[in-house]
Design an enzyme around this catalytic site. Sequence first.
Site, PDB file in Angstrom:
ATOM      1  N   PRO A   1       9.926 -38.666 -55.008  1.00 48.84           N
ATOM      2  CA  PRO A   1      10.200 -37.884 -53.800  1.00 48.84           C
ATOM      3  C   PRO A   1      11.622 -38.184 -53.339  1.00 48.84           C
ATOM      4  O   PRO A   1      11.974 -39.345 -53.114  1.00 48.84           O
ATOM      5  CB  PRO A   1       9.156 -38.401 -52.804  1.00 48.84           C
TER       6      PRO A   1
ATOM      7  N   CYS B   1      12.419 -46.170 -47.981  1.00 55.34           N
ATOM      8  CA  CYS B   1      13.577 -45.419 -47.485  1.00 55.34           C
ATOM      9  C   CYS B   1      14.472 -46.333 -46.649  1.00 55.34           C
ATOM     10  O   CYS B   1      14.011 -46.961 -45.694  1.00 55.34           O
ATOM     11  CB  CYS B   1      13.129 -44.233 -46.650  1.00 55.34           C
TER      12      CYS B   1
END
Length: 331
Positions: free
Chosen positions: A22, A106
Amino acid sequence: MSFVKPLKLGNLILPTNIMYAPLAGCSDYPFRKMSSFFMPVLTYCEMVKMDALIRHDANTYKLLDFDKDMHPIGAQLCGSKKHLAGPCSKIIEDLGFDVLDLNCGCPVDKVTKDGSGSGMLKQPELIGEILHEMVNAVSIPVTVKIRAGWDDNSINAPLITKIAEEAGAVAITIHGRTRVQAYKGLSNWDYIKESKDVASTIKVIGNGDILDGPSAKAIFEKTNCDGVLISRGTLGKPWIAEEIFDYLTKGSFDEKHPDDFKTTFLNHLKVTLGYENDKRALIAMRRIGSWYLRQGPHTKELRDLLNKSKTLDEVEKIIYSYDFDSAYSTY
């Protein structure tokens, strides 16, 4: 020894252990549609925030668009609120996804500031608690993606591997960089190996600096990981899983011709036009163009022309008329 093989995640058997990551701002519907034209691999949508998903935010749901040709398809949740983990996981399952991942990697400030993303590396027990809620809420396999640690002084990927396993996650993807590194320096695959060494039942997926067949082979050999997750290497090369598969099974792969980049670029434009309005598609094509054209050593002129284009018709004409053979020549 062949490193590529089917990968079992809970009750799901993936056709191969090569997967596409992703990527925020990149792995949108057109990106995943292009990937589906080549070797079938598990491909993830962009991460979505739990808070926005539970509010039924329209833009968030748009990030989760997919069609039947994209299976196997994964979704990734981002958030540090335990009470939202179960309900959000159920939403993802009801939408028809095959795999659900928790983002603990992230590194951007706007994500980590509330303890989400790689901010969760500072609270490994919370990762376990949230994974426990996710696993108990759904029947699809739950996985987690982390970094090696917050910084060099707090490497805890092996610890989180054990915590995730105990919480019921079936796989953990480990990016060999720390949060402080962000995307700088090299990915340290030693941390992936250490995590694989402590894993009992959980699958360990390697991530970071896997850009081609040789690097995929190297990380398999170095870490004994169960699979690889390709990130930047997918940009402008939706066929990269095929290249890696061929390299790992046959020792070589067929190099793409400049016309292959041209044709795939045009197909990406067509898919984008069918999904976005003209204004958004034009902006997207400037970004997408940088992916396909980075492969050629003499493509600066073409990139400049695309960045200056005002209409999609102009973009298409530029791509059709440009001499890709010269742009991709090494001479």
